[in-house]
Design an enzyme around this catalytic site. Structure first.
Site, PDB file in Angstrom:
ATOM      1  N   ARG A   1      30.972  36.287  26.830  1.00  0.00           N
ATOM      2  CA  ARG A   1      30.842  35.668  28.163  1.00  0.00           C
ATOM      3  C   ARG A   1      31.899  36.301  29.068  1.00  0.00           C
ATOM      4  NH1 ARG A   1      26.992  33.744  25.955  1.00  0.00           N
ATOM      5  NH2 ARG A   1      26.337  31.554  25.854  1.00  0.00           N
TER       6      ARG A   1
ATOM      7  N   ILE B   1      49.500  40.981  45.520  1.00  0.00           N
ATOM      8  CA  ILE B   1      49.414  40.475  44.154  1.00  0.00           C
ATOM      9  C   ILE B   1      49.126  41.620  43.189  1.00  0.00           C
ATOM     10  CG2 ILE B   1      48.692  38.157  44.892  1.00  0.00           C
ATOM     11  CD1 ILE B   1      45.935  38.846  43.565  1.00  0.00           C
ATOM     12  N   ASP B   2      48.600  42.734  43.728  1.00  0.00           N
ATOM     13  CA  ASP B   2      48.281  43.872  42.848  1.00  0.00           C
ATOM     14  C   ASP B   2      49.538  44.571  42.329  1.00  0.00           C
ATOM     15  OD1 ASP B   2      45.753  43.213  43.607  1.00  0.00           O
ATOM     16  OD2 ASP B   2      45.179  45.184  44.330  1.00  0.00           O
TER      17      ASP B   2
ATOM     18  N   GLU C   1      39.805  44.550  38.023  1.00  0.00           N
ATOM     19  CA  GLU C   1      38.557  44.818  38.761  1.00  0.00           C
ATOM     20  C   GLU C   1      38.343  46.323  38.979  1.00  0.00           C
ATOM     21  OE1 GLU C   1      38.858  43.102  42.719  1.00  0.00           O
ATOM     22  OE2 GLU C   1      40.768  44.104  43.093  1.00  0.00           O
TER      23      GLU C   1
ATOM     24  N   GLU D   1      50.265  47.730  51.552  1.00  0.00           N
ATOM     25  CA  GLU D   1      50.288  49.103  52.060  1.00  0.00           C
ATOM     26  C   GLU D   1      49.577  49.254  53.409  1.00  0.00           C
ATOM     27  OE1 GLU D   1      48.005  52.187  50.739  1.00  0.00           O
ATOM     28  OE2 GLU D   1      49.445  53.514  51.738  1.00  0.00           O
TER      29      GLU D   1
ATOM     30  N   GLY E   1      43.200  43.777  41.177  1.00  0.00           N
ATOM     31  CA  GLY E   1      43.926  45.011  40.840  1.00  0.00           C
ATOM     32  C   GLY E   1      42.991  46.186  41.062  1.00  0.00           C
TER      33      GLY E   1
HETATM   34  O1  F6P Z   1      45.251  41.851  48.086  1.00  0.00           O
HETATM   35  C1  F6P Z   1      44.609  42.876  47.353  1.00  0.00           C
HETATM   36  C2  F6P Z   1      43.450  42.296  46.663  1.00  0.00           C
HETATM   37  O2  F6P Z   1      43.971  41.256  45.940  1.00  0.00           O
HETATM   38  C3  F6P Z   1      42.675  43.262  45.765  1.00  0.00           C
HETATM   39  O3  F6P Z   1      43.040  43.232  44.439  1.00  0.00           O
HETATM   40  C4  F6P Z   1      41.258  42.802  45.941  1.00  0.00           C
HETATM   41  O4  F6P Z   1      40.386  43.866  45.708  1.00  0.00           O
HETATM   42  C5  F6P Z   1      41.232  42.355  47.347  1.00  0.00           C
HETATM   43  O5  F6P Z   1      42.503  41.816  47.594  1.00  0.00           O
HETATM   44  C6  F6P Z   1      40.132  41.365  47.681  1.00  0.00           C
HETATM   45  O6  F6P Z   1      40.417  40.737  48.867  1.00  0.00           O
HETATM   46  P1  F6P Z   1      39.410  40.044  49.894  1.00  0.00           P
HETATM   47  O7  F6P Z   1      38.198  39.595  49.130  1.00  0.00           O
HETATM   48  O8  F6P Z   1      40.190  38.923  50.451  1.00  0.00           O
HETATM   49  O9  F6P Z   1      39.082  41.074  50.919  1.00  0.00           O
END
Ligand code: F6P
Length: 367
Positions: free
Chosen positions: A286, A146-147, A242, A123, A190
């Site tokens: 864990r 990937i999200d 996440e 986006e 995500g």
């Molecule tokens: O591409 C989106 C994403 O995969 C999110 O899910 C994640 O929060 C983010 O990338 C983390 O990306 P980076 O650590 O590379 O900035």
């Protein structure tokens, strides 16, 4: 004069990006197609996403060599098998209101003689492509995240490879979880949408799946774990996005730093849940954060195939002058949608269709 096409990849890397670059390049340069189209092309790669177009000095050959790369069939020949992005990436936003560099980007595009920019990203990256289009630049988008939260398409590059990583890692966790009789909480990426956790959790047979679209109760998680007791089941796997939130709380962020698009890093929800389970029950819990492993490695067959189809479609769009649009997959067919329609919106998990809000898992009713 050959038409100069620039390709770039922006945002988080993932498998499938290199394949898309390969197929844009191959189909734009295909000699048979060039005859049919009566048009010759030249393709260049912009290094490090929009950052390359912000920082390049078109008048300086050394700067051009630093930020741009020549692409042809020989250069991209093996790229579809490779993960990551050979063009590099960044989260640079030329339209960041605090330091707007969009004029510079437009000037550089003109000075480089670039006629069309193909942007491969999510986006944020495609939002820049749309804003440039509104300013007169011919842009085309290819969906990647990937999200899986991009609207206007049923598939975005990288998603399938990431789901495969989640599934494989959970398969691996099961042997150790089972041997010790432990609960394992697995944190996936995500931010806003739970697609990765839902698909990864369903594919790997996780007992509980927690997604951002439905705030969860720790009490309910503990009840669900207790329900399995005495049923010859000695361990459980919980998959959590996440961006998932406990009821009445915000998502878990790591520090205050924001990127150029205003996003903060997320993380920590799995540790929180494992702690709560340990506190509230006599289970041993864990956690594992899959983090960037989900974006690593080689592309799955589906990502290679979709990269090929999206790349070819993007090249077609150049010749049919379908600018300001994104390639998309809808009802199993390749089509296109206006970039305007995908900006500022998110493709979220429809709880009614796909999620059991009582048992915290995918719905067991399909029809
Ligand atoms: O591409 C989106 C994403 O995969 C999110 O899910 C994640 O929060 C983010 O990338 C983390 O990306 P980076 O650590 O590379 O900035």
């Amino acid at each position: 004069m050959a038409m100069k096409i620039a390709v770039l990849t922006g945002g988080g890397d993932c498998p499938g990006l290199n394949g898309a670059v390969k197929w844009v390049t191959k189909s734009a340069l295909d000699p048979h197609l060039a005859k049919i189209r009566s048009m010759e092309c030249e393709v260049i790669g912009i290094l490090k996403g929009w950052k390359g177009l912000v920082e390049v000095n078109p008048d300086d050959p050394a700067s051009r060599a630093h930020h741009l790369v020549h692409l042809d069939e020989e250069v991209v020949r093996t790229w579809d098998r490779l993960g990551g992005t050979n063009l590099g990436t960044s989260r640079t936003n030329p339209f960041n209101p605090q330091k707007d560099r969009s004029d510079k980007v437009i000037e550089n595009i003109k000075k480089l003689g670039v006629e069309v920019v193909v942007a491969i990203g999510g986006e944020d990256t495609l939002g820049v492509a749309y804003n440039l289009y509104r300013r007169g630049v011919k842009t085309i988008g290819i969906p990647k995240t990937i999200d899986g939260d991009l609207v206007g398409t049923n598939y975005s590059l990288g998603f399938d490879s990431a789901v495969n990583v989640i599934t494989e890692e959970i398969d691996r966790l099961r042997t150790t979880a089972g041997s010790h009789g432990r609960i394992f909480v697995v944190e996936t990426m995500g931010r806003h949408a739970g697609w990765l956790a839902l698909y990864g959790g369903e594919a790997s047979g996780a007992y509980i799946i927690l997604i951002p679209e439905h705030p969860f109760s720790v009490k309910r998680i503990c009840e669900l774990l207790q329900e399995r007791r005495g049923r010859e089941i000695h361990y459980s796997i919980i998959v959590v996005s996440e961006g998932a939130k406990p009821e009445g709380m915000d998502e878990f962020v790591k520090g205050d730093k924001v990127d150029d698009f205003g996003h903060r890093s997320l993380g920590g929800i799995a540790a929180f849940i494992a702690d709560e389970i340990t506190r509230e029950t006599d289970f041993e819990a864990r956690f594992v954060i899959l983090s960037h492993l989900q974006r690593g490695g080689i592309p799955s067959a589906r990502d290679r195939l979709m990269a090929r189809r999206f790349g070819i479609a993007a090249a077609d769009m150049i010749f049919s002058e379908d600018f300001g649009r994104m390639v998309s997959l809808a009802h199993g067919e390749i089509t296109t949608v206006p970039l305007k329609e995908i900006i500022g919106r998110l493709r979220l998990v429809d709880l009614n269709k796909y999620y059991d809000t009582d048992r915290y898992n995918g719905k067991r009713i399909v029809l």
